[in-house]
Write an enzyme that holds these catalytic residues in place. Structure first.
Site, short mmCIF file in Angstrom:
data_model
loop_
_atom_site.label_atom_id
_atom_site.label_comp_id
_atom_site.label_asym_id
_atom_site.label_seq_id
_atom_site.Cartn_x
_atom_site.Cartn_y
_atom_site.Cartn_z
CG HIS A 1 -36.81 24.46 33.39
ND1 HIS A 1 -36.70 24.95 32.13
CD2 HIS A 1 -35.59 24.62 33.97
CE1 HIS A 1 -35.46 25.40 31.94
NE2 HIS A 1 -34.76 25.20 33.03
N PRO B 1 -42.30 19.43 17.30
CG PRO B 1 -40.24 20.42 16.79
CD PRO B 1 -41.44 19.80 16.16
CE1 TYR C 1 -42.14 26.09 25.67
CE2 TYR C 1 -42.60 25.56 23.37
CZ TYR C 1 -42.18 25.17 24.62
OH TYR C 1 -41.80 23.86 24.83
CE1 TYR D 1 -44.04 22.71 27.05
CE2 TYR D 1 -42.93 21.87 29.00
CZ TYR D 1 -42.88 22.50 27.78
OH TYR D 1 -41.68 22.90 27.27
CE LYS E 1 -46.72 16.47 26.06
NZ LYS E 1 -45.75 16.92 27.08
P1 RFL Z 1 -34.83 7.69 17.02
O1 RFL Z 1 -34.21 8.55 18.05
O2 RFL Z 1 -34.97 8.23 15.64
O3 RFL Z 1 -34.01 6.33 16.99
C1 RFL Z 1 -34.19 5.37 15.96
C2 RFL Z 1 -32.87 4.65 15.79
O4 RFL Z 1 -33.02 3.62 14.82
C3 RFL Z 1 -31.88 3.63 13.96
N1 RFL Z 1 -32.27 2.98 12.69
C4 RFL Z 1 -31.92 1.72 12.35
N2 RFL Z 1 -31.19 0.78 12.99
C5 RFL Z 1 -31.00 -0.41 12.36
N3 RFL Z 1 -31.49 -0.70 11.12
C6 RFL Z 1 -32.24 0.20 10.44
N4 RFL Z 1 -32.72 -0.07 9.24
C7 RFL Z 1 -32.47 1.48 11.07
N5 RFL Z 1 -33.13 2.60 10.70
C8 RFL Z 1 -33.00 3.49 11.68
C9 RFL Z 1 -31.54 5.10 13.83
O5 RFL Z 1 -30.19 5.31 13.41
C10 RFL Z 1 -31.78 5.59 15.26
O6 RFL Z 1 -30.63 5.48 16.07
O7 RFL Z 1 -36.31 7.24 17.46
P2 RFL Z 1 -36.89 6.88 18.92
O8 RFL Z 1 -35.98 5.97 19.66
O9 RFL Z 1 -38.28 6.49 18.68
O10 RFL Z 1 -36.84 8.27 19.71
C11 RFL Z 1 -37.65 9.35 19.32
C12 RFL Z 1 -36.96 10.68 19.63
O11 RFL Z 1 -35.65 10.67 19.09
C13 RFL Z 1 -37.75 11.89 19.06
O12 RFL Z 1 -39.12 11.69 19.23
C14 RFL Z 1 -37.35 13.22 19.74
O13 RFL Z 1 -36.03 13.57 19.46
C15 RFL Z 1 -38.29 14.34 19.29
N6 RFL Z 1 -37.95 15.66 19.86
C16 RFL Z 1 -38.28 15.98 21.17
N7 RFL Z 1 -38.84 15.05 21.98
C17 RFL Z 1 -39.09 15.35 23.30
O14 RFL Z 1 -39.60 14.49 24.02
N8 RFL Z 1 -38.76 16.57 23.86
C18 RFL Z 1 -38.19 17.55 23.10
O15 RFL Z 1 -37.85 18.62 23.64
C19 RFL Z 1 -37.96 17.28 21.70
N9 RFL Z 1 -37.39 18.21 20.91
C20 RFL Z 1 -37.30 16.61 19.07
C21 RFL Z 1 -37.04 17.89 19.62
C22 RFL Z 1 -36.89 16.31 17.77
C23 RFL Z 1 -36.26 17.29 17.01
N10 RFL Z 1 -35.84 16.94 15.70
C24 RFL Z 1 -34.54 17.17 15.25
C25 RFL Z 1 -36.65 16.04 14.91
C26 RFL Z 1 -36.43 18.87 18.87
C27 RFL Z 1 -36.07 18.59 17.55
C28 RFL Z 1 -35.44 19.71 16.76
C1 PHB Z 2 -35.30 21.63 23.33
O1 PHB Z 2 -34.73 22.01 24.39
O2 PHB Z 2 -34.65 21.17 22.38
C2 PHB Z 2 -36.77 21.76 23.21
C3 PHB Z 2 -37.52 22.14 24.31
C4 PHB Z 2 -38.89 22.28 24.18
C5 PHB Z 2 -39.51 22.03 22.97
C6 PHB Z 2 -38.76 21.62 21.87
C7 PHB Z 2 -37.39 21.49 21.99
O3 PHB Z 2 -40.86 22.21 22.85
#
Ligand code: RFL
Ligand code: PHB
Length: 388
Positions: A72, A290, A200, A382, A294
């Site tokens: 993109h 989100p 957005y 971004y 980031k």
């Molecule tokens: P994670 O992915 O939460 O992984 C942590 C892992 O640790 C495990 N765990 C344990 N394991 C052993 N013993 C324990 N006691 C434990 N406790 C926990 C868990 O089961 C898990 O597998 O953290 P990590 O690795 O730091 O990664 C971070 C990302 O997952 C998170 O920041 C992103 O998903 C956030 N996020 C987005 N980030 C982006 O860069 N771009 C995006 O477009 C974006 N969109 C989003 C998002 C997060 C969202 N939600 C649902 C919070 C959109 C959404 C809706």
């Molecule tokens: C996504 O595709 O899940 C997504 C993309 C951009 C954002 C948040 C989530 O800012």
């Protein structure tokens, strides 16, 4: 069990840390309290900053992403009944990549296992010990049996609800937090994306985001109450609301819903990100709303800094990079916090907003859409600020 780096958590942070360490010849063991199937199916982030996509390719785990991802070159802002394009390539010469987090996780798990790194899934009762000394331990139960990993360093990559951050001694951490008075209702659906780039939307009914995972799978979000009850949202109501918030700029194709979630929104930072031999990386140390996309990118940035610091230690005994790990990461983390807060404040309907606040938001959107300087600032943040 004995290894150099014991890693708690098989999310993007833990897997990438292990991968980068392996490339530097440093062994690690990962433990994870969920099953492999659960980790590989968890739908979360979708957007990868350019440097992070480059890192996946350069370190040999980007081949499938290169084949299946979408490139993109910008995003659209929708407000006042019109779409306004922010062209990242024109403004800052960079782009972003759309590729699901669970696909990155699948690719990294496959690679870790192929390289022979043990990943113990489905562990219970994880506990860390001796982080203030030079030989910390991770205790847990696996297949019902108590186990211990003896290591030199612990990577606390266990997310916001993990045990590593709370294992720091009392008084070590300062925590900064803001909880927003809204959440996101997110859907994954089988439909053609409404646009070839993300939209957005600022709308009097609340924020909406139109994203995607592929040319046939969409990922859309609606601003909702933080404790929204998804059972109150039948498919038709979701599609009607998404269409309304596009404000007539586009009409989304509708299709079967594959998943519906509600995500709360918070900004959170724990400082410092290290104590003794325990180093936090990713969501265990910080959470962003989100809106700036980031979270996963910050997790990758932390692990790159940490892997290099650990590598320097094993190569020459140097500890300077380890000692400054937290400081190095936090400079960038706080800028990502600022950007994520700014995007969130710019685009959402705040329950206590006055008419003045709404007019100011619209003026700011108009400024971003019409000033190259303002658009450039959005674009630069971004696509991802430089690391180190
Ligand atoms: P994670 O992915 O939460 O992984 C942590 C892992 O640790 C495990 N765990 C344990 N394991 C052993 N013993 C324990 N006691 C434990 N406790 C926990 C868990 O089961 C898990 O597998 O953290 P990590 O690795 O730091 O990664 C971070 C990302 O997952 C998170 O920041 C992103 O998903 C956030 N996020 C987005 N980030 C982006 O860069 N771009 C995006 O477009 C974006 N969109 C989003 C998002 C997060 C969202 N939600 C649902 C919070 C959109 C959404 C809706
Ligand atoms: C996504 O595709 O899940 C997504 C993309 C951009 C954002 C948040 C989530 O800012």
């Amino acid at each position: 069990m004995r290894t150099k780096v014991g890693i708690v958590g098989a999310g993007p942070a833990g897997l990438m840390l292990s991968h980068l360490l392996h490339l530097a010849g440093i062994d690690s063991i990962i433990i994870e309290n969920r099953t492999r199937a659960y980790c590989e199916a968890r739908v979360r982030a979708g957007l990868i900053e350019q440097w992070a996509a480059d890192m996946l390719v350069e370190t040999g785990v980007g081949a499938r992403m290169q084949r299946e991802s979408l490139r993109h070159n910008g995003i659209h802002l929708a407000f006042g009944g019109a779409l306004h394009h922010i062209d990242f390539v024109q403004l800052v010469g960079k782009h972003v990549t759309i590729y699901g987090q669970q696909e990155v996780v699948k690719d990294l798990i496959a690679r870790r296992l192929a390289d022979g790194t043990p990943i113990l899934f489905d562990v219970e009762d994880t506990r860390v010990e001796g982080i203030g000394g030079t030989s910390p331990k991770i205790h847990f139960r696996h297949d019902g049996k108590p186990q211990t990993i003896d290591c030199d360093f612990i990577g606390g990559c266990d997310g916001f609800h993990g045990i590593c951050r709370p294992s720091m001694p009392a008084g070590v951490l300062t925590e900064y937090e803001r909880v927003y008075p809204f959440g996101w209702l997110g859907i994954l659906a089988q439909a053609k994306p409404v646009s070839d780039e993300l939209i957005y939307c600022y709308h009097p009914r609340g924020f909406a985001l139109f994203s995607m995972r592929s040319p046939t799978i969409v990922r859309y979000y609606l601003q909702c109450a933080p404790d929204e009850d998804v059972t109150q949202w039948p498919a038709e109501k979701i599609w009607d609301e998404l269409e309304a918030r596009l404000g007539g700029t586009r009409v989304p194709e509708r299709g079967p819903l594959l998943e519906t979630i509600v995500a709360p929104m918070r900004s959170f930072v724990a400082e410092p990100m290290q104590h003794g031999r325990l180093f936090l990386a990713g969501d265990s140390a910080h959470i962003v709303p989100p809106t700036g996309a980031k979270g996963m990118n910050l997790a990758f940035a932390d692990t790159r800094v940490l892997a290099r610091a650990i590598e320097a230690f094993y190569r020459s005994g140097a500890t300077a990079a380890l000692e400054s790990y937290s400081q190095t990461c936090l400079r960038r983390v706080w800028k990502a916090q600022r950007f994520s807060w700014w995007m969130t404040s710019l685009l959402h309907l705040f329950p206590d907003a006055t008419p003045f606040d709404r007019r100011r938001q619209l003026a700011e959107l108009d400024y971003v859409a019409s000033s190259e300087a303002a658009a450039k600032s959005l674009a630069e943040n971004y696509v991802g600020l430089p690391i180190e």
